[in-house]
Scaffold this motif. Structure first.
Motif, mmCIF file in Angstrom:
data_model
loop_
_atom_site.group_PDB
_atom_site.id
_atom_site.type_symbol
_atom_site.label_atom_id
_atom_site.label_comp_id
_atom_site.label_asym_id
_atom_site.label_seq_id
_atom_site.Cartn_x
_atom_site.Cartn_y
_atom_site.Cartn_z
ATOM 1 N N VAL A 161 0.834 -1.200 0.000
ATOM 2 C CA VAL A 161 0.000 0.000 0.000
ATOM 3 C C VAL A 161 0.871 1.254 0.000
ATOM 4 C CG1 VAL A 161 -1.724 1.323 1.282
ATOM 5 C CG2 VAL A 161 -1.939 -1.158 1.114
ATOM 6 N N THR A 162 1.994 1.196 0.721
ATOM 7 C CA THR A 162 2.904 2.349 0.723
ATOM 8 C C THR A 162 3.414 2.619 -0.689
ATOM 9 O OG1 THR A 162 3.584 1.888 2.999
ATOM 10 C CG2 THR A 162 5.051 3.272 1.669
ATOM 11 N N ARG A 163 3.810 1.555 -1.397
ATOM 12 C CA ARG A 163 4.256 1.733 -2.787
ATOM 13 C C ARG A 163 3.102 2.224 -3.660
ATOM 14 N NH1 ARG A 163 6.649 -3.436 -2.186
ATOM 15 N NH2 ARG A 163 5.100 -4.311 -3.626
ATOM 16 N N ALA A 164 1.885 1.731 -3.372
ATOM 17 C CA ALA A 164 0.721 2.160 -4.149
ATOM 18 C C ALA A 164 0.481 3.662 -3.982
ATOM 19 C CB ALA A 164 -0.517 1.374 -3.722
ATOM 20 N N ILE A 165 0.666 4.152 -2.764
ATOM 21 C CA ILE A 165 0.504 5.590 -2.518
ATOM 22 C C ILE A 165 1.550 6.362 -3.305
ATOM 23 C CG2 ILE A 165 0.686 7.392 -0.758
ATOM 24 C CD1 ILE A 165 -0.551 5.406 1.226
ATOM 25 N N ASP A 166 2.794 5.859 -3.315
ATOM 26 C CA ASP A 166 3.850 6.526 -4.085
ATOM 27 C C ASP A 166 3.529 6.512 -5.585
ATOM 28 O OD1 ASP A 166 5.233 7.015 -1.765
ATOM 29 O OD2 ASP A 166 6.541 5.255 -1.953
ATOM 30 N N ASP A 167 3.037 5.367 -6.071
ATOM 31 C CA ASP A 167 2.675 5.272 -7.492
ATOM 32 C C ASP A 167 1.575 6.280 -7.836
ATOM 33 O OD1 ASP A 167 4.464 3.224 -7.853
ATOM 34 O OD2 ASP A 167 2.961 1.623 -7.719
ATOM 35 N N LEU A 168 0.598 6.390 -6.935
ATOM 36 C CA LEU A 168 -0.507 7.325 -7.177
ATOM 37 C C LEU A 168 0.001 8.759 -7.196
ATOM 38 C CD1 LEU A 168 -3.606 7.732 -7.449
ATOM 39 C CD2 LEU A 168 -3.667 7.994 -4.965
ATOM 40 N N GLN A 169 0.915 9.087 -6.294
ATOM 41 C CA GLN A 169 1.424 10.461 -6.258
ATOM 42 C C GLN A 169 2.224 10.791 -7.513
ATOM 43 O OE1 GLN A 169 -0.050 12.214 -4.017
ATOM 44 N NE2 GLN A 169 -0.854 10.236 -3.304
ATOM 45 N N ARG A 170 2.948 9.796 -8.048
ATOM 46 C CA ARG A 170 3.664 10.040 -9.311
ATOM 47 C C ARG A 170 2.678 10.336 -10.443
ATOM 48 N NH1 ARG A 170 7.499 6.257 -7.291
ATOM 49 N NH2 ARG A 170 6.230 4.484 -7.991
ATOM 50 N N ALA A 171 1.610 9.550 -10.487
ATOM 51 C CA ALA A 171 0.597 9.773 -11.530
ATOM 52 C C ALA A 171 -0.081 11.128 -11.328
ATOM 53 C CB ALA A 171 -0.434 8.650 -11.504
ATOM 54 N N ARG A 172 -0.353 11.458 -10.082
ATOM 55 C CA ARG A 172 -1.018 12.730 -9.803
ATOM 56 C C ARG A 172 -0.108 13.915 -10.094
ATOM 57 N NH1 ARG A 172 -4.291 14.085 -4.162
ATOM 58 N NH2 ARG A 172 -5.545 15.780 -5.034
ATOM 59 N N ALA A 173 1.196 13.755 -9.820
ATOM 60 C CA ALA A 173 2.156 14.818 -10.129
ATOM 61 C C ALA A 173 2.236 15.045 -11.633
ATOM 62 C CB ALA A 173 3.529 14.452 -9.573
ATOM 63 N N ALA A 174 2.141 13.948 -12.414
ATOM 64 C CA ALA A 174 2.159 14.084 -13.875
ATOM 65 C C ALA A 174 0.950 14.867 -14.359
ATOM 66 C CB ALA A 174 2.197 12.698 -14.527
ATOM 67 N N VAL A 175 -0.205 14.632 -13.721
ATOM 68 C CA VAL A 175 -1.409 15.384 -14.072
ATOM 69 C C VAL A 175 -1.215 16.867 -13.752
ATOM 70 C CG1 VAL A 175 -3.825 15.768 -13.450
ATOM 71 C CG2 VAL A 175 -3.007 13.454 -13.879
ATOM 72 N N GLY A 176 -0.646 17.155 -12.567
ATOM 73 C CA GLY A 176 -0.390 18.541 -12.196
ATOM 74 C C GLY A 176 0.567 19.224 -13.151
ATOM 75 N N THR A 177 1.602 18.495 -13.589
ATOM 76 C CA THR A 177 2.548 19.049 -14.559
ATOM 77 C C THR A 177 1.841 19.414 -15.859
ATOM 78 O OG1 THR A 177 4.368 17.748 -13.626
ATOM 79 C CG2 THR A 177 4.637 18.558 -15.877
ATOM 80 N N SER A 178 0.977 18.529 -16.320
ATOM 81 C CA SER A 178 0.236 18.794 -17.560
ATOM 82 C C SER A 178 -0.705 19.981 -17.390
ATOM 83 C CB SER A 178 -0.557 17.554 -17.973
ATOM 84 O OG SER A 178 0.295 16.474 -18.282
ATOM 85 N N GLN A 179 -1.321 20.104 -16.211
ATOM 86 C CA GLN A 179 -2.209 21.237 -15.968
ATOM 87 C C GLN A 179 -1.451 22.561 -16.028
ATOM 88 O OE1 GLN A 179 -3.978 19.690 -12.223
ATOM 89 N NE2 GLN A 179 -5.956 20.108 -13.171
ATOM 90 N N ASN A 180 -0.259 22.588 -15.417
ATOM 91 C CA ASN A 180 0.542 23.814 -15.459
ATOM 92 C C ASN A 180 0.965 24.145 -16.887
ATOM 93 O OD1 ASN A 180 0.442 24.295 -12.696
ATOM 94 N ND2 ASN A 180 2.256 23.070 -12.272
#
Length: 448
Positions: free
Chosen positions: A364-383
């Motif tokens: 689950v800890t790795r899953a949270i990290d994976d999710l944050q990477r995906a979410r950071a990519a979304v934020g990068t695209s939004q910017n």
């Protein structure tokens, strides 16, 4: 200059100047009424050509700005789904940590495990259902679709007999699975029958878990090729909406022939369940057992690796912006992009024992990290989209300004010119009247 009656040189000159003044005043008036300096190519062909291109660019940039706004909206939906999944993962880690403690019995861990697995299913549901205009954002869609594998049971449900396309319009209805056996035992059969003389009815009977669930009929008599008010012409289509059943059928011109065939049979040409017709339209297709399709699951919209958005007015790579999409369902979360154990791999007994729970904490800890990477990519695209929107707005303003400089009218200057031309017209009218009076002076000589 000799005085004569036949020719009036002064009147001719006055008339020519009056015509020229009137034409110039008319052109000036058309510019003032339209607000543009170039009304036609005769005014300024080069400026008109350049201005037309600039206008097309401006309109294209406006549409590109809309595209950017929609892309941002899409990413906001994706980010919202990820935020919910993050909350779920936090709860799952809490459960795993709690189940890792030795003070719990297997019974308590079983309770925790039930919630843990339910939350994992909820992650998959969120990932599957999060979409923008039908475009999957977080994972593959789990929609129900028709099993269109050709066979004797649906041999007459083809374009040859008028059926171009069958579409599901209510996924929730067809996804029902009361006996939890999957949706492959859901389906429908189509019947076309002459109920009374000259009246043809199309009926669909739906089956859920192989049991009759709903029935809806549509009068299709008017679609008949002979005398039908809604007969379908070659190359055209019509849609039969079975809205109570979550289905629509697109039919072609051959459907009108099918209705004709059924309407003249006195019941002998019906096709569908328990029909006596075993040779539909002379094709050798046995329809007495019914013509039907079944459903199949997980054939919905798939998650694309990238989505290209048009953010410019041209057709180059620089006019498009690619946004990468990362799946965040249980089959991916926890792998750390290197093939490690995922949430799905934990199985149904994810935290049934202390050791399993301790392993689940890491996953689950790795899953949270994976999710944050995906979410950071979304934020990068939004910017990036925000900066693209700013550039589009600036380019649009400057392009519009350039177009305005070329084509828009300086009203004050043109009004001054129009006033001058009005005076010339009025003067020309007065002088033409005077010139037309000159030959009359010769009459005095003749009278003397």
């Amino acid at each position: 200059m000799a005085l004569n009656i036949i020719s009036n040189y002064a009147a001719n000159v006055a008339h020519r100047n009056l015509s020229a003044s009137d034409e110039m005043a008319t052109r000036s008036l058309s510019k003032l009424s339209s607000g543009t300096r170039v009304v036609s190519a005769r005014d300024d062909a080069a400026s008109m050509a350049i201005g037309a291109r600039l206008n097309a660019t401006t309109q294209a940039l406006k549409t590109a700005s809309v595209n950017v706004g929609q892309a941002n909206s899409m990413l906001q939906i994706a980010d919202g789904g990820m935020a919910t999944i993050d909350d779920v993962l936090v709860r799952m880690k809490t459960l795993a940590v709690q189940a890792s403690s030795g003070n719990l019995s297997d019974t308590e861990r079983g309770f925790l495990n039930d919630e843990f697995t339910e939350l994992r299913d909820e992650i998959d549901r969120i990932a599957s259902s999060t979409n923008f205009n039908g475009i999957q954002l977080l994972g593959d869609g789990g929609d129900v679709s028709l099993n269109l594998t050709p066979g004797a049971d649906n041999a007459a449900l083809t374009p040859q007999f008028g059926f171009d396309r069958f579409a599901i319009t209510d996924n929730n209805y067809w996804a029902k699975d009361p006996n939890e056996s999957g949706v492959t035992d859901n389906g429908f059969d189509l019947r076309i029958q002459e109920i009374v003389s000259g009246q043809v009815i199309a009926t669909i009977v739906t089956n859920i878990d192989f049991g009759v669930d709903r029935i809806q009929s549509i009068d299709v008599t008017d679609f008949a090729a002979t005398g039908g008010t809604q007969a379908i012409a070659p190359g055209e289509n019509a849609v039969l909406n079975f809205d109570e059943l979550g289905l629509s059928i697109t039919v072609n011109t051959n459907f009108s022939d099918t209705v004709d065939y059924v309407s003249v049979g006195g019941g002998a040409n019906d096709f569908g369940f328990n029909s006596t017709n075993t040779d539909f339209m002379g094709s050798g297709i046995d329809t007495s057992g019914g013509q039907f399709f079944l459903m199949e699951a997980d054939k919905g919209q798939q998650l694309s690796d990238t989505i290209d958005f048009q953010v410019g007015g041209g057709n180059t790579a620089n006019d498009r912006l690619s946004i990468d999409l990362t799946p965040v369902d249980s089959a991916v979360l926890g792998s750390a992009d290197i093939g490690l154990e995922t949430l799905e791999d934990l199985g149904p007994n994810a935290i049934n024992t202390a050791s399993d729970a301790q392993n689940a904490v890491e996953v689950v800890t790795r899953a949270i990290d994976d999710l944050q990477r995906a979410r950071a990519a979304v934020g990068t695209s939004q910017n990036r989209l925000d900066f693209a929107a700013q550039n589009l707005a600036s380019t649009q303003e400057n392009t519009e300004s350039a177009r305005s400089t070329l084509l828009d009218l300086d009203v004050a200057a043109e009004m001054t010119a129009f006033t001058s031309k009005q005076i010339l017209v009025q003067s020309g009218v007065a002088m033409l009247a005077q010139a037309n009076q000159m030959p009359q002076n010769l009459l005095r000589l003749l009278q003397g």
